[in-house]
Design a protein around this motif. Structure first.
Motif, PDB file in Angstrom:
ATOM      1  N   ASP A 295       0.827  -1.205   0.000  1.00  8.33           N
ATOM      2  CA  ASP A 295       0.000   0.000   0.000  1.00  8.33           C
ATOM      3  C   ASP A 295       0.861   1.256   0.000  1.00  8.33           C
ATOM      4  N   ALA A 326      -1.561  -3.539  -5.964  1.00  9.28           N
ATOM      5  CA  ALA A 326      -2.112  -2.214  -5.668  1.00  9.28           C
ATOM      6  C   ALA A 326      -1.463  -1.138  -6.523  1.00  9.28           C
ATOM      7  N   TRP A 403      -7.878   4.169  -0.965  1.00  2.80           N
ATOM      8  CA  TRP A 403      -8.682   2.969  -1.206  1.00  2.80           C
ATOM      9  C   TRP A 403      -9.995   3.310  -1.918  1.00  2.80           C
ATOM     10  N   ARG A 408      -9.104  -1.525  -2.564  1.00  6.41           N
ATOM     11  CA  ARG A 408      -8.113  -2.026  -1.610  1.00  6.41           C
ATOM     12  C   ARG A 408      -7.671  -3.434  -2.006  1.00  6.41           C
TER      13      ARG A 408
END
Length: 542
Positions: A295, A326, A403, A408
């Motif tokens: 993340d 991500a 997100w 997410r």
């Protein structure tokens, strides 16, 4: 003074891995062992006339090794060695010095996040002229030289004072001792909006940086406390110690548990971070929230344009294969290239040099950019602070907004450490033997759509790297990856990477292990980790 040749070697097993040669400190201290490996480096790079950078993370045996290498460099015809004062240089600072001085390469004395001390680990890594880790062609040449040499060359002159700044001569070779922090700190000041970060801190923003008694301490004190105005003591465990104060200098919730617990407290500071032994890794937290490395990479890439050094945008994002997807979502939204490489920072080098990537990252707490050719823990921390200052948001709000925009990707890594090699290989063999038959089957209630042993074709130089990890992909984008780590020095470390993408905002706050439960079950059903190893839980979860 003259050089002499000492008859010794060869030693078996001196094959550099992704991060150079790592062994127990006792092995490197054995008679002639360090010297023979360093001689292999000098043979492989054709040392006469070269300019090299030298330094390390301050772990036990580092000063002695630096003194030996200086004497060997002189005897092998090296023209100049640029040495971090006291033998200290963080890995990203060493990369910067190589690039800044137009050096031919550098030798970094570190075992990164591995424990130090007399009973701990030691390592020697060679970086090339772009500042990055040696590619496989160079490490193969070093290994080949290590298998055939019959001795090493060393000056009989004593090494110069490692702590005295300035230039001296050692058998005709220039030894230039430099401040290990200054050039790096000035680079950071050019990349980031220091006045904006300082204003945020002056306005009451609090932070805590755990240097884990490792090399980043002096860098963090200079930048965070002296240049940005964080309160004295904001950097803890700031003095590098040969045994890292007994710490395991790996910045994750397990080994940086004091910082983690403090940040999870309602009384914790606004921002927390930790770095590792040689300064190239980072963990980032906000009050009450932990940011996974995957993340963190995605957030930094999405907001890099807020920092002066990246105001024109980024050209591409590169991630290691086990790192979550991500960052791919960010690349797609920005309309830039996304690259998936094997684990190992050296695989980012060609992409960075070719201008096809600007931000790179690995799930193993490593993030960096094209400012150097190594991952850079303090750089990532400063980019986070720049983004927080520019947006006026806290870590939790920034992550929640990210997100909502990109979705997410729930992610975790399970490490099974110090396994008997046979057990770890049995797990890999069981899964590898099923790969061709897996598509179309189900495991853990999930339908498998693809399975392979990851191979990578470099889009710049065309080199092909195979056998980089076993991947099982499920319908809907979930996946798991299984691979053996090459960074340990004892037994085998088996790593299981788990991923579950989610676009439903109502589920974004769900516990990660709950979301990953079907993938965990599928991995156990297919690979039999518990059955082969007797381990029902991993040693470390990140």
């Amino acid at each position: 003074m003259t050089s002499m040749t000492v008859t010794a070697g060869p030693f078996a097993g001196q094959k550099p891995g992704t991060s150079g040669l790592r062994k127990k400190t006792a092995q490197f201290r054995a008679p002639h062992y360090l010297e023979c490996f360093v001689q292999a480096i000098f043979e492989a790079i054709d040392a006469p006339g070269k300019v090299l950078v030298l330094g390390g993370d301050g772990r036990f045996f580092g000063r002695e090794a630096a003194a030996v290498i200086l004497r060997m460099a002189a005897a092998n015809g090296v023209a100049r060695v640029i040495l971090g004062q006291g033998g200290l240089l963080s890995t990203p600072a060493a990369s910067h010095l190589i690039r800044l001085n137009g050096a031919d390469g550098g030798i970094i004395l570190s075992a990164s996040h591995n424990p130090g001390g007399e009973t701990g680990d030691f390592g020697v890594k060679y970086n090339i002229a772009n500042g990055g880790p040696a590619p496989e062609a160079v490490t193969a040449a070093i290994h080949a030289a290590s298998e055939t040499l019959t001795g090493y060359r060393i000056s009989d002159a004593p090494a110069p004072d490692l702590d005295r700044l300035g230039e001296t001569l050692l058998d005709g070779m220039v030894v230039q001792v430099v401040d290990p922090v200054l050039d790096y700190a000035e680079l950071m000041e050019r990349l980031f909006d220091f006045p904006a970060i300082a204003r945020m801190i002056a306005g009451g923003f609090t932070l805590r940086f755990d240097a884990m008694c490792a090399v980043t301490g002096p860098y963090a004190v200079e930048i965070l406390e002296r240049r940005l105005g964080a309160a004295p003591g904001s950097v803890v465990n700031a003095v590098p110690l040969p045994d890292f104060g007994g710490m395991h200098p790996d910045p994750n919730p397990t080994w940086a548990s004091d910082l983690y617990e403090r940040m999870m407290s309602p009384e914790g500071p606004d921002f927390g971070a930790a770095s590792d032994g040689d300064g190239d890794r980072n963990m980032v937290l906000g009050r009450g929230i932990y940011v996974t490395p995957s993340d963190s990479l995605a957030v930094l890439a999405a907001h890099a344009h807020l920092a002066p050094g990246y105001s024109g945008g980024i050209k591409g994002i590169a991630r290691s294969m086990p790192t979550s997807t991500a960052a791919d979502r960010v690349a797609e939204a920005l309309g830039i290239e996304a690259h998936e490489t094997p684990t190992g920072w050296k695989f980012f080098g060609t992409l960075l040099d070719a201008g096809r990537a600007t931000i790179c990252g690995e799930e193993s707490f490593g993030t960096g950019s094209d400012h150097v050719r190594e991952k850079d823990g303090l750089w990532a921390v400063l980019l986070w602070l720049n983004i927080l200052a520019a947006t006026g948001q806290g870590v939790d709000a920034l992550l929640a907004a990210h997100w909502r925009r990109f979705g997410r990707v729930f992610y975790s890594r399970h490490d099974y450490e110090a396994l008997p090699v046979a057990q770890a290989e049995a797990v890999m063999a069981e899964l590898r033997g099923q790969l061709d038959s897996l598509p179309g089957r189900s495991a853990g209630g999930l339908r498998i759509v693809a399975a392979d042993d990851f191979a990578y074709a470099d889009p710049v130089d065309g080199s092909v790297t195979t056998g980089q990890g076993l991947r099982v992909l499920f319908e809907g984008g979930a996946r798991f990856v299984l691979r053996l780590s090459g960074t340990g020095t004892e037994g085998a470390t088996l790593r299981l990477y788990l991923e579950w993408p989610c676009n439903d905002p109502d589920q974004f706050e769900t516990e990660t292990r709950t979301m990953l439960a079907p993938v965990i079950a599928a991995a156990e059903a297919l690979a039999g980790i518990a059955r082969h190893t007797g381990r029902t839980e991993p040693d470390v979860i990140t």
